[in-house]
Design an enzyme around this catalytic site. Structure first.
Site, PDB file in Angstrom:
ATOM      1  N   VAL B 104      -0.289  77.259  18.338  1.00 36.41           N
ATOM      2  CA  VAL B 104      -1.726  77.649  18.147  1.00 36.41           C
ATOM      3  C   VAL B 104      -3.035  77.138  17.964  1.00 36.41           C
ATOM      4  O   VAL B 104      -2.580  77.078  16.778  1.00 36.41           O
ATOM      5  CB  VAL B 104      -2.024  79.800  18.858  1.00 36.41           C
ATOM      6  CG1 VAL B 104      -3.560  80.079  18.730  1.00 36.41           C
ATOM      7  CG2 VAL B 104      -0.771  79.958  19.514  1.00 36.41           C
ATOM      8  N   CYS B 105      -4.203  76.419  18.242  1.00 34.54           N
ATOM      9  CA  CYS B 105      -5.322  76.315  17.412  1.00 34.54           C
ATOM     10  C   CYS B 105      -4.564  74.943  16.743  1.00 34.54           C
ATOM     11  O   CYS B 105      -4.117  74.186  17.397  1.00 34.54           O
ATOM     12  CB  CYS B 105      -5.780  77.161  16.532  1.00 34.54           C
ATOM     13  SG  CYS B 105      -7.700  76.568  15.844  1.00 34.54           S
ATOM     14  N   THR B 106      -4.939  74.819  15.583  1.00 36.85           N
ATOM     15  CA  THR B 106      -5.020  73.558  14.716  1.00 36.85           C
ATOM     16  C   THR B 106      -3.007  73.853  14.485  1.00 36.85           C
ATOM     17  O   THR B 106      -3.015  72.667  13.227  1.00 36.85           O
ATOM     18  CB  THR B 106      -5.151  73.214  13.703  1.00 36.85           C
ATOM     19  OG1 THR B 106      -5.260  75.201  12.380  1.00 36.85           O
ATOM     20  CG2 THR B 106      -7.136  73.232  13.646  1.00 36.85           C
ATOM     21  N   THR B 124      -5.155  71.414  20.953  1.00 35.76           N
ATOM     22  CA  THR B 124      -5.643  71.731  20.049  1.00 35.76           C
ATOM     23  C   THR B 124      -6.454  73.074  19.833  1.00 35.76           C
ATOM     24  O   THR B 124      -7.784  72.842  21.285  1.00 35.76           O
ATOM     25  CB  THR B 124      -5.762  70.833  18.734  1.00 35.76           C
ATOM     26  OG1 THR B 124      -5.893  71.733  17.208  1.00 35.76           O
ATOM     27  CG2 THR B 124      -6.842  70.303  19.012  1.00 35.76           C
TER      28      THR B 124
END
Lengths: 203, 203
Positions: B104-106, B124
């Protein structure tokens, strides 16, 4: 708008629901430097959530600290905590001396049993609605609501509704720009209408 | 459909983002008895998230356990962890022997630096896109995506996108009914289209 940061006292107990807690806390966390988050529990031991992952408190109830905002998650653990005098008395005392009292999902049953929602409108999640609404003498339980604001009390319906409720509170305190920025950082499509409840008619 | 429960190994490190972790875990937790969640970290000490609240691991990297599903959250801590050989080697090894790798995300930057996304499409969050996409030799970074599926790799864009990604994986493994039920229990309006990304054009 620059102002002092507000402390959020977020309660945990065995069987708390993860997203009830961390959804709102993420929104407070992403709202600039506006909020300082403290996790509070009865003991300093790790506390197991309803699906297993454990959290650990920053403060104990016995530290007797006050907070600007209270956050009470739900979860299956509320079925035990409604009989736990320690958390109920702490909630009653802390609700009295804070600026905002918030709950997510069945977290509102703890506020109801603690007696702090009397004379107020409030909500909870759909799947436990009848059980929660059986508590309290004079609470106007709202079946159709994403969240309910009544004075300093912000109660959200099920689990993910806490995210919208927290953003509404960020909006209320810091203004719409802060709330929009927090939602944007979370890539979250916000529901800004407390009355728009897509789950109101779920059987 | 009844089948054996799958273990989810969810990684934490100092400065992980709360909702990246607990959003997906909530969906796995609400999907019947399909998933068993384990939090994994380098040490057994409490690990502080990017906004303060602390989590505690069930397993250590050194336990050398395998999991059916890996979950890698993002957060500002990824800026340090890209230099942490211990987590990178663990991610590489565990990505090899699990059925699904999710981020998830970075979180995807850690998978990229660990070398496990080579030859894959991935995504990302928007606000760190250029930084994350500077890693990897032959990764097709997708700027417009709520999440990206490529073989066993499910990478989500920013923070709340992890919830939709996790529901897509529940759907993939247990079928649409299990995913719909988890979303309903969370009162969450699911985005079922990986390509529908309302945040793709945010500057």
């Amino acid at each position: 708008m620059k102002q002092e940061s507000l402390t959020v006292g977020a309660v945990i107990f065995p069987g708390f629901e993860m997203l009830d807690l961390y959804g709102p806390l993420e929104m407070f966390g992403l709202a600039g430097d506006g909020f300082q988050i403290r996790i509070v529990s009865e003991s300093g031991e790790p506390v197991e959530s309803s699906h297993g992952p454990r959290a650990i408190a920053d403060d104990l109830f016995s530290d007797d600290r006050r907070y600007d905002i209270l956050l009470v998650p739900g979860g299956r653990g509320t079925r035990n905590e409604i009989h736990n005098r320690v958390i109920l008395e702490w909630l009653k005392k802390r609700s009295w001396d804070c600026r905002f009292v918030t709950s997510v999902c069945t977290g509102s049953v703890l506020l109801a049993v603690a007696g702090v929602l009397e004379g107020r409108k409030a909500t909870t999640n759909k799947l436990a609605f009848d059980w929660v609404a059986s508590f309290g003498v004079n609470i106007e339980w709202q079946r159709k609501a994403r969240w309910v604001e009544d004075g300093k009390y912000f109660t959200a319906s099920g689990v993910s509704a806490g995210i919208d409720m927290a953003l509404a509170l960020v909006d209320h305190i810091l203004g719409p720009t802060a709330a929009e920025e927090a939602a944007l950082r979370a890539e979250y499509q916000r529901n800004t209408d407390a009355d728009r409840d897509p789950f109101a008619n779920v059987p």
